[in-house]
Scaffold this active site. Structure first.
Site, PDB file in Angstrom:
ATOM      1  N   GLN A 219       0.814  -1.211   0.000  1.00  0.00           N
ATOM      2  CA  GLN A 219       0.000   0.000   0.000  1.00  0.00           C
ATOM      3  C   GLN A 219       0.852   1.268   0.000  1.00  0.00           C
ATOM      4  OE1 GLN A 219      -2.916  -1.501   3.298  1.00  0.00           O
ATOM      5  NE2 GLN A 219      -3.995   0.058   2.131  1.00  0.00           N
ATOM      6  N   HIS A 220       0.183   2.369  -0.316  1.00  0.00           N
ATOM      7  CA  HIS A 220       0.682   3.733  -0.147  1.00  0.00           C
ATOM      8  C   HIS A 220       1.730   4.180  -1.174  1.00  0.00           C
ATOM      9  CE1 HIS A 220      -1.323   3.727   3.706  1.00  0.00           C
ATOM     10  NE2 HIS A 220      -0.476   2.881   4.257  1.00  0.00           N
TER      11      HIS A 220
ATOM     12  N   ASP B 238      -2.217  -5.049  -0.020  1.00  0.00           N
ATOM     13  CA  ASP B 238      -1.716  -6.301   0.555  1.00  0.00           C
ATOM     14  C   ASP B 238      -2.513  -6.763   1.772  1.00  0.00           C
ATOM     15  OD1 ASP B 238      -0.781  -4.176   2.074  1.00  0.00           O
ATOM     16  OD2 ASP B 238       1.327  -4.770   2.001  1.00  0.00           O
TER      17      ASP B 238
END
Length: 470
Positions: A69-70, A227
């Site tokens: 992520q991110h 994830d």
């Protein structure tokens, strides 16, 4: 037999699993490494996917990708990366996070707007950092994607086919800091403010079971997800099931029917991959603490456990604060790891080994406390991740958390969840197919009512407070 593929494009590697679409049985799997670092070329993820998926993806009727992520992927008008992607664990944007919180009215305003208070990990803070430190790169940024968005787009033919529309999903979008899980909409006003007046194009948010296109070989491509949402789908968790994942980072999350908005910033109000929500607390340090300690002591993971069993509970006062990579919860991006309480009789490999495990688990236990304090009901605790393969880690988790801990069989649950999502998109049914996870151990809550665990945590907390009074 229909066959589906699930991809886990994580921080360290790309894993591909090939599964029976009906049962979830893993038929084949492979992996390829990713480069080290917190800023890496997005192309390296694509190359790893091509390598790990060679001979597997062409056998699949459908495929889905779950990714870390991110991470910030910036593309120019021709679909080429503007710079190396900034990963979730890149903390250069910590100051930008504090600026943005103050500029837009404080933590409560952020929590109400996007379900989370941004930290250095969030994409929105990385955009601010880019605007302030690399303005020319920011000016060239035409589109912003996350790692799973980028790989899904590449799998469908982008950028060679300009008709391919980039997509994301609720789970990934909820980690950006400019999409609201509560409303299901982008907050472009937040995006534009963070990026100093620039408004790059964003991927369309696909529905959970949507087929977003096809790969050149003909396989259906599902929406994919982040994830943690992928692992939750792979474990088939129900409302109230808490997952403690001890991978590179530590995450504690559960499936919830309603969105969360925690103004303390500890709980990220994420969405999941099924249409529900996934309130999550993350620590930057988990299994990496054990790996680093094992390397220091010249042993492998088995040797670390053997040493740790030779020391008593609490390590006779030796405490490790496990902030080797700074920390996200608590929010201490510039902290470092440290050992405390050493005396001549405790300066031993056994005590250091046990203190590493206990310190890592105390930090993650604090993360679980945030979910408890928010009044979110907890029914069951599942322990997964690389560190969960240690029997001692499972035992100490039950002791320090004061809870019964269920350990599913070791598996690539993020990749498995992506494969389950692919099977869902392929079937067109209302719910994903039933792929139950198998339990290999259940460690009962401590018979002492958690007294030893409370003492360990009290010593840990007093040490932490002495160094970091917040």
């Amino acid at each position: 037999m229909a066959i589906v593929a699930g991809v886990d494009s994580s921080t360290q590697s790309c894993k591909v699993v090939l599964c029976d679409a009906d049962t979830g049985e893993i038929l084949d799997q492979a992996r390829a490494p990713h480069p080290d670092g917190t800023a890496v070329p997005a192309e390296s993820w694509w190359q790893a996917l091509c390598s790990a998926g060679d001979g597997l993806l062409d056998r699949a009727d459908a495929v889905a990708i779950a990714g870390q992520q991110h991470g910030l992927v910036t593309l120019d008008a021709d679909g080429r990366p503007v710079r190396d992607a900034l990963l979730w664990n890149d903390i250069r944007s910590a100051a930008a996070a504090e600026e943005l919180i103050a500029e837009l009215g404080g933590p409560q305003v952020w929590a109400d707007a996007v379900g989370s208070v941004p930290l250095a990990a969030f994409t929105v803070t990385k955009l601010r950092w880019l605007a302030d430190h690399e303005p020319e790169a920011a000016d060239r940024t035409h589109r912003v994607l996350l790692p799973h968005d980028y790989l899904t787009w590449r799998l469908r033919g982008g950028p060679s086919d300009p008709t391919v529309e980039p997509t994301t999903d609720r789970g990934e979008a909820s980690g950006t800091g400019y999409w609201s899980p509560a409303t299901g909409r982008y907050r472009t006003d937040v995006l534009t403010h963070a990026f100093r007046g620039r408004t790059p194009e964003l991927p369309r948010v696909a529905d959970p079971a949507e087929a977003v296109g096809r790969a050149p070989g003909g396989a259906l491509v599902a929406a994919g997800t982040g994830d943690n949402a992928g692992a939750a789908l792979g474990l088939d968790i129900a409302d109230g099931d808490v997952v403690i994942s001890l991978g590179t980072s530590g995450t504690v999350y559960l499936r919830a029917a309603a969105p969360s908005a925690d103004a303390t910033g500890a709980i990220a109000g994420f969405a999941d991959a099924t249409g529900a929500f996934l309130p999550l607390v993350c620590t930057l340090n988990a299994a990496r603490v054990l790996d680093a300690t094992a390397a220091l002591l010249g042993v492998d993971s088995t040797g670390l456990e053997t040493l740790a069993r030779q020391a008593p509970p609490g390590s006779e006062g030796v405490v490790m604060l496990p902030y080797l990579s700074g920390e996200r919860t608590p929010n201490l991006p510039n902290a470092t790891g440290s050992l405390h309480g050493l005396r001549p009789e405790t300066l031993r490999p056994s005590h250091i080994a046990r203190a590493a495990i206990e310190g890592m688990l105390c930090n993650v236990a604090d993360a679980l406390d945030h979910l408890r304090s928010a009044g979110i009901p907890i029914q069951r605790v599942l322990l997964i991740g690389g560190a969960a393969r240690s029997a001692l880690v499972a035992e100490l988790t039950a002791q320090i958390f004061g809870l019964t801990v269920t350990v599913p069989e070791p598996n690539e649950y993020t990749a498995l969840g992506a494969a389950r999502q692919a099977a869902w998109a392929l079937s067109g049914t209302r719910r994903p197919p039933s792929w139950p996870a198998h339990t290999i151990a259940e460690v009962r809550a401590p018979s002492d009512g958690g007294a030893i665990g409370r003492r360990i945590r009290a010593t840990y907390e007093s040490t932490r407070q002495a160094l970091y009074a917040r």
